[in-house]
Design a protein around this motif. Structure first.
Motif, PDB file in Angstrom:
ATOM      1  N   LEU A  23       0.808  -1.215   0.000  1.00 25.24           N
ATOM      2  CA  LEU A  23       0.000   0.000   0.000  1.00 25.24           C
ATOM      3  C   LEU A  23       0.840   1.264   0.000  1.00 25.24           C
ATOM      4  O   LEU A  23       0.295   2.362  -0.003  1.00 25.24           O
ATOM      5  CB  LEU A  23      -0.935   0.002   1.221  1.00 25.24           C
ATOM      6  CG  LEU A  23      -1.929  -1.157   1.293  1.00 25.24           C
ATOM      7  CD1 LEU A  23      -2.773  -1.037   2.557  1.00 25.24           C
ATOM      8  CD2 LEU A  23      -2.807  -1.177   0.056  1.00 25.24           C
ATOM      9  N   THR A  26       0.168   4.498  -2.305  1.00 30.98           N
ATOM     10  CA  THR A  26      -0.968   5.394  -2.071  1.00 30.98           C
ATOM     11  C   THR A  26      -0.562   6.597  -1.232  1.00 30.98           C
ATOM     12  O   THR A  26      -1.258   7.606  -1.231  1.00 30.98           O
ATOM     13  CB  THR A  26      -2.100   4.652  -1.371  1.00 30.98           C
ATOM     14  OG1 THR A  26      -1.629   4.170  -0.110  1.00 30.98           O
ATOM     15  CG2 THR A  26      -2.582   3.471  -2.215  1.00 30.98           C
ATOM     16  N   SER A  63      -7.882   1.013 -12.852  1.00 32.72           N
ATOM     17  CA  SER A  63      -9.103   0.500 -12.266  1.00 32.72           C
ATOM     18  C   SER A  63     -10.208   1.557 -12.168  1.00 32.72           C
ATOM     19  O   SER A  63     -11.334   1.313 -12.567  1.00 32.72           O
ATOM     20  CB  SER A  63      -8.814  -0.053 -10.860  1.00 32.72           C
ATOM     21  OG  SER A  63     -10.019  -0.360 -10.189  1.00 32.72           O
ATOM     22  N   ARG A 100     -15.516   3.606 -12.619  1.00 26.99           N
ATOM     23  CA  ARG A 100     -14.760   2.361 -12.662  1.00 26.99           C
ATOM     24  C   ARG A 100     -14.757   1.785 -14.066  1.00 26.99           C
ATOM     25  O   ARG A 100     -15.768   1.847 -14.770  1.00 26.99           O
ATOM     26  CB  ARG A 100     -15.356   1.320 -11.703  1.00 26.99           C
ATOM     27  CG  ARG A 100     -15.285   1.700 -10.248  1.00 26.99           C
ATOM     28  CD  ARG A 100     -15.789   0.573  -9.358  1.00 26.99           C
ATOM     29  NE  ARG A 100     -15.847   0.979  -7.960  1.00 26.99           N
ATOM     30  CZ  ARG A 100     -14.803   0.917  -7.133  1.00 26.99           C
ATOM     31  NH1 ARG A 100     -13.644   0.441  -7.570  1.00 26.99           N
ATOM     32  NH2 ARG A 100     -14.928   1.306  -5.874  1.00 26.99           N
ATOM     33  N   TYR A 135      -6.523   5.391  -9.989  1.00 25.29           N
ATOM     34  CA  TYR A 135      -5.995   4.266  -9.223  1.00 25.29           C
ATOM     35  C   TYR A 135      -5.828   3.038 -10.108  1.00 25.29           C
ATOM     36  O   TYR A 135      -6.649   2.781 -11.000  1.00 25.29           O
ATOM     37  CB  TYR A 135      -6.943   3.896  -8.084  1.00 25.29           C
ATOM     38  CG  TYR A 135      -6.945   4.862  -6.929  1.00 25.29           C
ATOM     39  CD1 TYR A 135      -6.043   4.711  -5.877  1.00 25.29           C
ATOM     40  CD2 TYR A 135      -7.856   5.917  -6.905  1.00 25.29           C
ATOM     41  CE1 TYR A 135      -6.060   5.596  -4.808  1.00 25.29           C
ATOM     42  CE2 TYR A 135      -7.876   6.806  -5.840  1.00 25.29           C
ATOM     43  CZ  TYR A 135      -6.970   6.646  -4.794  1.00 25.29           C
ATOM     44  OH  TYR A 135      -6.984   7.520  -3.742  1.00 25.29           O
ATOM     45  N   SER A 137      -5.522  -1.243 -10.117  1.00 30.82           N
ATOM     46  CA  SER A 137      -6.318  -2.278  -9.460  1.00 30.82           C
ATOM     47  C   SER A 137      -5.726  -2.699  -8.125  1.00 30.82           C
ATOM     48  O   SER A 137      -6.442  -3.186  -7.245  1.00 30.82           O
ATOM     49  CB  SER A 137      -6.461  -3.497 -10.373  1.00 30.82           C
ATOM     50  OG  SER A 137      -5.192  -3.989 -10.741  1.00 30.82           O
ATOM     51  N   ASN A 138      -4.418  -2.510  -7.931  1.00 31.03           N
ATOM     52  CA  ASN A 138      -3.787  -2.869  -6.655  1.00 31.03           C
ATOM     53  C   ASN A 138      -3.749  -1.695  -5.682  1.00 31.03           C
ATOM     54  O   ASN A 138      -3.101  -1.786  -4.640  1.00 31.03           O
ATOM     55  CB  ASN A 138      -2.374  -3.406  -6.889  1.00 31.03           C
ATOM     56  CG  ASN A 138      -1.435  -2.358  -7.473  1.00 31.03           C
ATOM     57  OD1 ASN A 138      -1.867  -1.237  -7.784  1.00 31.03           O
ATOM     58  ND2 ASN A 138      -0.171  -2.712  -7.616  1.00 31.03           N
ATOM     59  N   GLY A 139      -4.443  -0.599  -6.022  1.00 29.12           N
ATOM     60  CA  GLY A 139      -4.485   0.558  -5.136  1.00 29.12           C
ATOM     61  C   GLY A 139      -3.402   1.569  -5.392  1.00 29.12           C
ATOM     62  O   GLY A 139      -3.370   2.628  -4.747  1.00 29.12           O
ATOM     63  N   THR A 140      -2.496   1.298  -6.307  1.00 35.24           N
ATOM     64  CA  THR A 140      -1.444   2.256  -6.632  1.00 35.24           C
ATOM     65  C   THR A 140      -2.043   3.494  -7.288  1.00 35.24           C
ATOM     66  O   THR A 140      -2.938   3.391  -8.136  1.00 35.24           O
ATOM     67  CB  THR A 140      -0.427   1.622  -7.592  1.00 35.24           C
ATOM     68  OG1 THR A 140       0.139   0.472  -6.981  1.00 35.24           O
ATOM     69  CG2 THR A 140       0.670   2.612  -7.960  1.00 35.24           C
TER      70      THR A 140
END
Length: 639
Positions: A23, A26, A63, A100, A135, A137-140
């Protein structure tokens, strides 16, 4: 001590793991080129579009976009989106939206992502920035940027009343010929007329998803015919509306066959503020190909007093409107209830304005007349407008009237007001206004053509229009010429015959009905054909009703279109001479209505001068004189 150092080292490692773990990105600032734009920057205007865009600075599997609203903006309608995000799905969240992708997909750094969202109310007056975040998909975080501020302006204040000189001031401003529309689609407005301070909602159907909107005030403007008053700064989200409804029966079970677009969603709105002078407006909506529509809107001055109140024939436009598959005239399916909640099919969406009515607006504003504007239906719901005018002006085809409309005008003339009817087949059918569940009071009307929706000349309460106008509808689909004579109407006018002066539909004095006292037949025109077997003619008349009340009835459709030289069908085309003849005659009409002592039927003068001599003291004066055609007949024209 060794244990303490070991424990502290472990905490440090754990902290580092937190910073560099899955994470961690982020919490790392990622800058990006971000912008947002608004389709209108008038504060608090509902039903509009914001466009967001951001440049990706870190490649990854995209994402979602997080899009906050500007502070104090709000969500006011059903939202629609467009953009370049694959399979975009819009989620409404507190303070904004999340867009999305249907399935996350790879996006390279440098890619520009954008989306438009419609159905929003703009923020309060002020300047606002937003922060757009993309963003993975992995929250980056793939992009994050704060936009430049966008200013939203307070509406221009409404004047306490528009001055009587506003038409001259307005037409001294720079106009544009770009108001014209090359191709046509569909649209409708929530209101027929509005005053300063109102918000008008428009419902448009379009296969194009990006629409440009402009509002043009129609007038003279040096001859180009209009001035641009308002425009959308960026594209407004367009979409295809559902098929219009066909309401087959009313609440009483009666067959009405009423097409209506009351099932359409709002596309955009316009705040009518102090930048919208009273007048007739065409709202022009086009897609990227230039295809589009006009939507008519009348802006009233509800507070000020003006010399003349021009009444546009909006009830009649809708009676003939076949949008949705039926009108008050179609067979075998005929509408016995009519809805204003639908676009016009005639004249590129303008109703009958461009075909029959524009000439008076163009010509009258060229003269600098003090006009106020309203719909004829405002006689029903806003009769106070009549109290603030000296003369009521009817356009060429105002056929459909409620009893309240007729009663208001009868009362006005009886109390000393003036009425100029520049048309024919006026005040013919009675209608019963009814509310619309979408847009409110008097936005539908009944026209069963029997009983209390029969002709004014018929039972159960016969009140022939001739008793007010001096003549009434008798013929249609015919042609006839008019020859100026020596009555006051034609003073200062060349006496050559005016071809096609009797066109479309015409009135004549009908002996089988009572004639009003004070009736004067000014000109009789013989018709080439007529739907009646008896004496086919048209009668231009005037009536002095006493107590100062006066009425002029042109008794033909073509009078107004001849004023600016453009009539709706080629066979009506007026000559330049006819244009100036009708122009001077119209000035004479207003002069007679304003002050009858200035106009007298012209008898043979004792001094031996010609009957065609220009007599400034007896006839209305064309104004302003600069740029106007000469008042005298051209050299060589027969007298």
């Amino acid at each position: 001590m060794r244990r303490r150092r070991t424990f502290m080292a472990l905490l440090t490692v754990m902290s580092m793991l937190v910073l560099v773990g899955p994470l961690a990105p982020t919490s790392v600032a990622v800058t990006a080129s971000a912008t947002y734009t608004a389709s209108t920057r008038v504060a608090r205007t509902p039903t509009h579009t914001l466009k967001y865009a951001v440049t990706v600075t870190r490649s990854g599997t995209f994402s979602r976009l997080v899009l906050p609203l500007p502070a104090t903006a709000s969500k006011s309608n059903r939202h629609r989106i467009e953009g370049n995000i694959r399979g975009a799905r819009l989620e409404s969240v507190r303070g904004g939206f999340v867009v999305r992708a249907a399935t996350p997909y790879s996006v390279a750094a440098g890619t520009r992502l954008w989306v438009t969202i419609s159905g929003l109310t703009m923020p309060q007056a002020g300047s606002y920035a937003v922060t757009i975040t993309a963003y993975a998909s992995n929250g980056t975080i793939m992009a994050r940027g704060s936009t430049p501020t966008v200013p939203f302006s307070a509406p221009v204040p409404c004047p306490s009343a528009w001055p009587t000189t506003y038409v001259r001031t307005e037409n001294a401003r720079v106009g544009t010929a770009s108001w014209r529309l090359p191709t046509y689609s569909n649209g409708a407005a929530s209101d027929t007329s509005a005053k300063c301070g109102d918000t008008v909602t428009f419902r448009v159907t379009s296969a194009g998803t990006q629409l440009a909107v402009s509002a043009y005030r129609m007038g003279y403007y040096g001859g180009v015919g209009a001035r641009g008053v308002w425009y959308s700064r960026t594209a407004i989200r367009g979409f295809t509306q559902p098929a219009p409804l066909m309401i087959q029966t009313d609440s009483s079970g009666r067959t009405i066959n009423m097409p209506t677009a009351r099932n359409w969603q709002a596309t955009f709105s316009i705040r009518i503020d102090g930048s919208f002078a009273p007048g007739f407006y065409l709202i022009k909506v086009t897609d990227l190909s230039g295809r589009g529509s006009f939507m008519p809107l009348i802006v009233r001055d509800d507070v000020g007093s003006h010399d003349k109140l021009v009444l546009h024939s909006v009830a009649t436009w809708q009676a003939y409107n076949q949008f949705g598959g039926a009108s008050a005239y179609t067979t075998p399916v005929r509408s016995t209830r009519v809805s204003y909640d639908r676009p016009h099919l005639r004249n590129q969406g303008s109703g009958d304005f461009l075909g029959l009515e524009y000439g008076l607006v163009f010509w009258g504003e060229k003269q600098g007349f003090d006009f106020n504007y309203a719909a004829d239906t405002d006689l029903h719901s806003r009769p106070y407008l009549n109290d603030r005018a000296n003369t009521l002006v009817l356009m060429p085809h105002t056929e459909y009237w409620s009893v309240a409309m007729r009663r208001a005008v009868d009362s006005d003339v009886a109390s000393g007001k003036k009425l100029a009817s520049f048309g024919a087949n006026q005040i013919y059918w009675r209608i019963n206004p009814k509310p619309s569940p979408l847009t409110g009071t008097d936005r539908e009307y009944e026209i069963f053509r029997t009983g209390d929706t029969s002709r004014f000349r018929d039972s159960p309460d016969p009140h022939p229009e001739q008793s007010l106008l001096g003549a009434m509808f008798g013929c249609m689909h015919m042609d006839g010429s008019g020859t100026p004579n020596n009555t006051w109407l034609w003073q200062g006018v060349g006496k050559s015959t005016i071809p096609h002066l009797a066109q479309g539909e015409v009135d004549h004095v009908q002996d089988e009905f009572p004639k009003p006292d004070g009736l004067e037949v000014l000109t009789t025109m013989t018709l080439d054909t007529c739907g009646r077997a008896d004496d086919p003619r048209a009668d231009i008349v005037a009536v002095d009703h006493g107590n100062g009340g006066r009425v002029f009835n042109a008794s033909t459709f073509s009078w107004v279109c001849m004023l600016h030289g453009h009539c709706p069908w080629p066979e009506w085309a007026p000559t330049a001479t006819a244009q100036q003849q009708i122009g001077q005659a119209t000035m004479n009409v207003f002069s007679w209505l304003d002050d009858g002592s200035q106009l007298q039927s012209l008898a043979e003068p004792e001094d031996g001068s010609s009957l065609n001599d220009f007599r400034e003291q007896r006839i209305g004066t064309l104004r302003p004189t600069s740029g106007m055609p000469p008042l005298q007949p051209p050299p060589g024209e027969p007298n």
